[in-house]
Design a protein around this motif. Structure first.
Motif, short mmCIF file in Angstrom:
data_model
loop_
_atom_site.label_atom_id
_atom_site.label_comp_id
_atom_site.label_asym_id
_atom_site.label_seq_id
_atom_site.Cartn_x
_atom_site.Cartn_y
_atom_site.Cartn_z
N CYS A 1 0.83 -1.20 0.00
CA CYS A 1 0.00 0.00 0.00
C CYS A 1 0.86 1.25 0.00
O CYS A 1 1.92 1.29 0.63
N VAL A 2 0.38 2.27 -0.72
CA VAL A 2 0.96 3.61 -0.67
C VAL A 2 -0.17 4.56 -0.29
O VAL A 2 -1.20 4.61 -0.98
N PHE A 3 0.00 5.30 0.81
CA PHE A 3 -1.05 6.18 1.28
C PHE A 3 -0.75 7.63 0.91
O PHE A 3 0.36 7.97 0.48
N GLN A 4 -1.75 8.50 1.10
CA GLN A 4 -1.66 9.85 0.55
C GLN A 4 -0.72 10.77 1.32
O GLN A 4 -0.26 11.77 0.78
N ASP A 5 -0.43 10.49 2.58
CA ASP A 5 0.41 11.38 3.38
C ASP A 5 1.67 10.65 3.81
O ASP A 5 1.70 10.00 4.86
N PRO A 6 2.74 10.73 3.01
CA PRO A 6 3.96 9.99 3.35
C PRO A 6 4.61 10.46 4.64
O PRO A 6 5.31 9.70 5.30
N MET A 7 4.36 11.71 5.04
CA MET A 7 5.00 12.21 6.26
C MET A 7 4.45 11.47 7.48
O MET A 7 5.18 11.19 8.42
N SER A 8 3.14 11.15 7.47
CA SER A 8 2.56 10.43 8.60
C SER A 8 2.80 8.93 8.51
O SER A 8 2.62 8.21 9.49
N SER A 9 3.19 8.45 7.33
CA SER A 9 3.44 7.02 7.15
C SER A 9 4.88 6.64 7.49
O SER A 9 5.16 5.47 7.75
N LEU A 10 5.79 7.62 7.46
CA LEU A 10 7.20 7.35 7.73
C LEU A 10 7.54 7.72 9.17
O LEU A 10 7.01 8.70 9.72
N ASN A 11 8.43 6.96 9.77
CA ASN A 11 8.89 7.25 11.14
C ASN A 11 9.84 8.44 11.09
O ASN A 11 10.88 8.38 10.43
N PRO A 12 9.53 9.54 11.78
CA PRO A 12 10.34 10.75 11.65
C PRO A 12 11.74 10.64 12.27
O PRO A 12 12.60 11.47 11.99
N VAL A 13 11.98 9.64 13.12
CA VAL A 13 13.28 9.55 13.80
C VAL A 13 14.14 8.41 13.27
O VAL A 13 15.16 8.07 13.87
N VAL A 14 13.74 7.81 12.16
CA VAL A 14 14.53 6.74 11.52
C VAL A 14 14.78 7.15 10.08
O VAL A 14 13.89 7.66 9.41
N THR A 15 16.00 6.94 9.61
CA THR A 15 16.32 7.33 8.23
C THR A 15 15.45 6.55 7.26
O THR A 15 15.05 5.41 7.52
N VAL A 16 15.19 7.16 6.11
CA VAL A 16 14.30 6.52 5.13
C VAL A 16 14.90 5.22 4.61
O VAL A 16 14.18 4.25 4.34
N GLY A 17 16.23 5.19 4.48
CA GLY A 17 16.88 3.97 4.00
C GLY A 17 16.66 2.80 4.93
O GLY A 17 16.33 1.69 4.50
N LYS A 18 16.80 3.03 6.23
CA LYS A 18 16.60 1.96 7.20
C LYS A 18 15.16 1.50 7.25
O LYS A 18 14.88 0.31 7.48
N GLN A 19 14.24 2.42 7.01
CA GLN A 19 12.83 2.03 7.03
C GLN A 19 12.48 1.10 5.87
O GLN A 19 11.73 0.14 6.03
N VAL A 20 13.03 1.39 4.69
CA VAL A 20 12.79 0.50 3.54
C VAL A 20 13.56 -0.81 3.73
O VAL A 20 13.06 -1.89 3.42
N ALA A 21 14.76 -0.73 4.28
CA ALA A 21 15.56 -1.93 4.51
C ALA A 21 14.87 -2.90 5.48
O ALA A 21 14.98 -4.12 5.35
N GLU A 22 14.14 -2.34 6.44
CA GLU A 22 13.44 -3.19 7.41
C GLU A 22 12.44 -4.11 6.72
O GLU A 22 12.25 -5.26 7.13
N VAL A 23 11.78 -3.60 5.68
CA VAL A 23 10.82 -4.41 4.93
C VAL A 23 11.54 -5.60 4.29
O VAL A 23 11.06 -6.74 4.34
N LEU A 24 12.70 -5.35 3.70
CA LEU A 24 13.46 -6.41 3.04
C LEU A 24 14.00 -7.42 4.04
O LEU A 24 14.03 -8.63 3.78
N ARG A 25 14.43 -6.96 5.18
CA ARG A 25 14.97 -7.87 6.19
C ARG A 25 13.86 -8.74 6.78
O ARG A 25 14.05 -9.92 7.07
N ARG A 26 12.67 -8.14 6.95
CA ARG A 26 11.57 -8.89 7.54
C ARG A 26 11.00 -9.92 6.58
O ARG A 26 10.75 -11.08 6.95
N HIS A 27 10.75 -9.50 5.32
CA HIS A 27 10.08 -10.38 4.38
C HIS A 27 11.02 -11.22 3.52
O HIS A 27 10.63 -12.29 3.05
N ARG A 28 12.22 -10.75 3.30
CA ARG A 28 13.17 -11.47 2.44
C ARG A 28 14.37 -12.05 3.21
O ARG A 28 15.15 -12.79 2.62
#
Length: 331
Positions: free
Chosen positions: A92-119
């Motif tokens: 899913c991609v929602f309309q407000d990315p600022m509220s969907s992203l953790n403000p205190v974690v870098t964007v790279g680590k947030q995307v990497a977490e998805v790969l580490r969890r699922h892959r």
């Protein structure tokens, strides 16, 4: 077999003033590699419907019907089963990315977490994959942006981060809920082009939720029009713009700004107000706002019937009163 097959989806919420019927018997399907758009005014049930598919509604929601993804029933599935679907097979991609992203974690680590969890990727391999994804979605200097925080990026870049996160596990279905809201037209065009490229390159299906018919004309293969929780029309995008069958669809098209026409070209609002969603009236929900409504429209609910090749409508007077010409709006 359809990739997603939704049948008679109904969603009610309990409130202090009584139950609210947010989605009323919604049915549709989505094929692999297809872009289908759900359109309608704010509050018509678009977002509620898609959130219900993945178990993202709270316990106050009463959900019935069927939603089969790749022949797996989603409604009523356990949280464990839904977690295997969410993010990996359906993203899913929602309309407000600022509220969907953790403000205190870098964007790279947030995307990497998805790969580490699922892959199950290591931190180093996940980082390389994220950099590749950032480049793919058009984020400049992707290696440097890996270490950026959400507030250090523009709205368009944050939305691209969300798309990178969504496609990280190569899902078969991407649900995009108003992904271009509040973005300027240049950024919006880039996001839409990116979604089309991803569909063409991977065969991923896209379910796009929007109220913007300009976006629909630019990207959709098929359109589902909703009003007051119900589906009122479904058509291939060209058929919808060139020969709309429901009066609500026609009025929406009248409100599209068009080039030319001189100073007399005005936008037309729809008179009246959206009905309260307290129950499922045995009538056309648009009848109180429709200029051609007959007595039957106020007393009997119209069925959903074929109105032409690739087009169906729920209306007692389909095709009455030709809508203003909008040909050329679809590319």
């Amino acid at each position: 077999m359809s990739l997603l097959d939704v049948r008679d989806l109904t969603v009610r919420f309990s409130t202090k003033k009584g139950p609210v019927l947010a989605v009323d018997g919604l049915s549709y399907h989505l094929e692999p590699g297809e872009i289908v758009s759900l359109v309608g005014e704010s509050g018509c049930g678009k977002s509620v419907g898609i959130m219900s598919l993945l178990g993202l509604q709270g316990p106050q929601a009463e959900i019935s019907g069927s939603a089969r993804f790749d022949d797996q029933e989603l409604l009523g599935a356990s949280e464990r089963k839904l977690r295997l679907v969410r993010g990996k097979q359906v993203a899913c991609v929602f309309q407000d990315p600022m509220s969907s992203l953790n403000p205190v974690v870098t964007v790279g680590k947030q995307v990497a977490e998805v790969l580490r969890r699922h892959r199950g990727l290591s931190a180093a391999k996940a980082r390389l994959r994220v950099i590749d994804l950032f480049e793919r979605v058009g984020i400049p200097a992707p290696a440097q942006r890996y270490a950026s925080y959400p507030h250090e990026m523009s709205g368009g870049m944050r939305q691209r981060v969300m798309i990178a996160m969504a496609i990280a596990c190569e899902p078969r279905l991407l649900i995009a809920d108003e992904p271009t809201t509040a973005l300027d037209v240049t950024i919006q065009a880039g996001i839409l082009e990116l979604l089309k490229e991803l569909r063409d390159g991977t065969g991923m299906a896209v379910l796009l939720v929007t109220h913007d018919l300009g976006v629909v004309a630019d990207i959709a293969d098929r359109v589902i029009v909703m009003y007051a929780g119900r589906k009122v029309e479904e058509a291939e995008v060209r058929a919808l713009f060139n020969d709309p069958q429901h009066q609500y669809t026609r009025r929406l098209l009248e409100a599209i700004p068009q080039r030319g026409g001189g100073r007399d070209r005005r936008l037309h609002g729809i008179p009246g107000t959206v009905p309260t969603l307290r129950d499922s009236p045995d009538a056309c929900t648009f009848s109180e706002r429709c200029a051609i409504a007959s007595e039957r429209c106020h007393t009997a609910r119209p069925g959903f019937a074929e109105a032409g090749p690739g087009q169906a409508v729920s209306c007692w007077h389909p095709g009455a009163q030709t809508a203003p010409a909008v040909k050329g709006a679809v590319r």
